[in-house]
Write a protein that holds these residues in place. Structure first.
Motif: not given
Length: 315
Positions: A109-124
């Protein structure tokens, strides 16, 4: 699976291997600080050095609301606290059972650049989901492992503009300047390919021009109009060069290829060849017809097909 998709999948596999372990470690550090903005931000500040290519690091609750500042290698971006990321592409993908997801690439959204995101679930400590650790990456900052993918040599057919296909039987071929002088044009092209270092050509029959690339100057193309293509003296402007040893298309096949292109141009007044490309190193031919459909195939597959095949007369 085509070679482009295979190469993409291999790059993604390597990125997953590189990112999964450090993100899991950071997520474990967040357990005791969740969901306090300051402590969570501090953990991420102290951890981002483990992800040298990361653009932003942040934490989200299970609803996709950001619970800390954006953390970058240059510092904090507090304006992202409270941001709703629930509708971003990476939040709509299904997180695997191991809690780690490497998203499909998207435009940021900000840079209008091809990007990807890594998500890691946080558990207690009991395994209950608290939220997500997110790491954004600009594709230009990621290392590339391996070589550029090889283009597939499988026959491909690509449909063109539907509006052209819908009116193809309402049109007829009109002789172009190149059509009226085809034999001279093809003789010049044969010389350029065989003796003068041209390794790629896009031949536009309808507009009577060709775009060529040469071994001596491969990064720039040259446009030859009908006047140049029909004049044998044009060959003098291209220095003689030996035929490339690494070409997949043999020199002796070029005359027959050019003759077959000529046949397809004149075979039918409604369905006719508009343009074609030849690449010696790929060993590939492309054909674009008046219906705007295109075909890509090896030179041998092209020569193995009769004119009737292209006009639908034979299988």
């Amino acid at each position: 699976m085509d070679m482009l998709r295979s190469n993409i999948d291999e790059q993604r596999r390597r990125l997953q291997q590189e990112l999964h372990e450090p993100l899991d470690r950071i997520a474990r550090r967040l357990r005791g600080e969740w969901p306090e903005r300051g402590p969570v931000t501090t953990v991420l500040q102290n951890s981002i050095r483990e992800l040298p290519h990361c653009t932003y690091l942040y934490a989200l609750n299970t609803g996709g609301i950001q619970i800390c500042d954006n953390v970058s290698h240059a510092g904090l971006l507090p304006e992202h606290y409270g941001r709703d990321r629930s509708q971003r592409p990476y939040m709509k993908e299904l997180v695997p059972a191991d809690g780690f997801l490497l998203s499909e690439a998207y435009i940021s959204l900000i840079g209008r650049r091809p990007s990807l995101t890594a998500l890691q679930l946080v558990r207690d400590a009991d395994g209950t989901a608290l939220g997500f650790l997110g790491a954004d990456f600009d594709l230009r900052n990621l290392p590339h492992s391996g070589d550029l993918y090889e283009e597939s040599t499988e026959w491909r057919q690509i449909k063109g503009d539907p509006s052209i296909r819908g009116t193809v039987f309402l049109q007829t071929r009109t002789d172009s300047l190149m059509d009226r002088d085809m034999d001279s044009v093809l003789s010049v092209l044969e010389e350029l390919f065989s003796e003068r270092g041209v390794f790629q050509c896009v031949l536009h029959f309808s507009s009577s021009r060709a775009t060529v690339w040469t071994l001596e100057d491969p990064y720039r193309y040259r446009i030859l109009t009908h006047d140049a293509l029909s004049e044998p003296d044009t060959c003098l402007a291209f220095p003689r060069m030996p035929y490339p040893d690494t070409a997949l298309m043999p020199a002796e096949a070029i005359p027959e290829i050019l003759e077959n292109l000529k046949a397809l141009r004149f075979a039918d007044e409604t369905v006719y060849l508009r343009s074609s490309s030849i690449n010696l190193f790929n060993g590939m031919i492309s054909l674009t017809f008046s219906c705007d459909g295109s075909h890509y195939m090896t030179w041998k597959e092209f020569l193995d097909r009769s004119v009737g095949f292209w006009l639908g007369d034979t299988g």
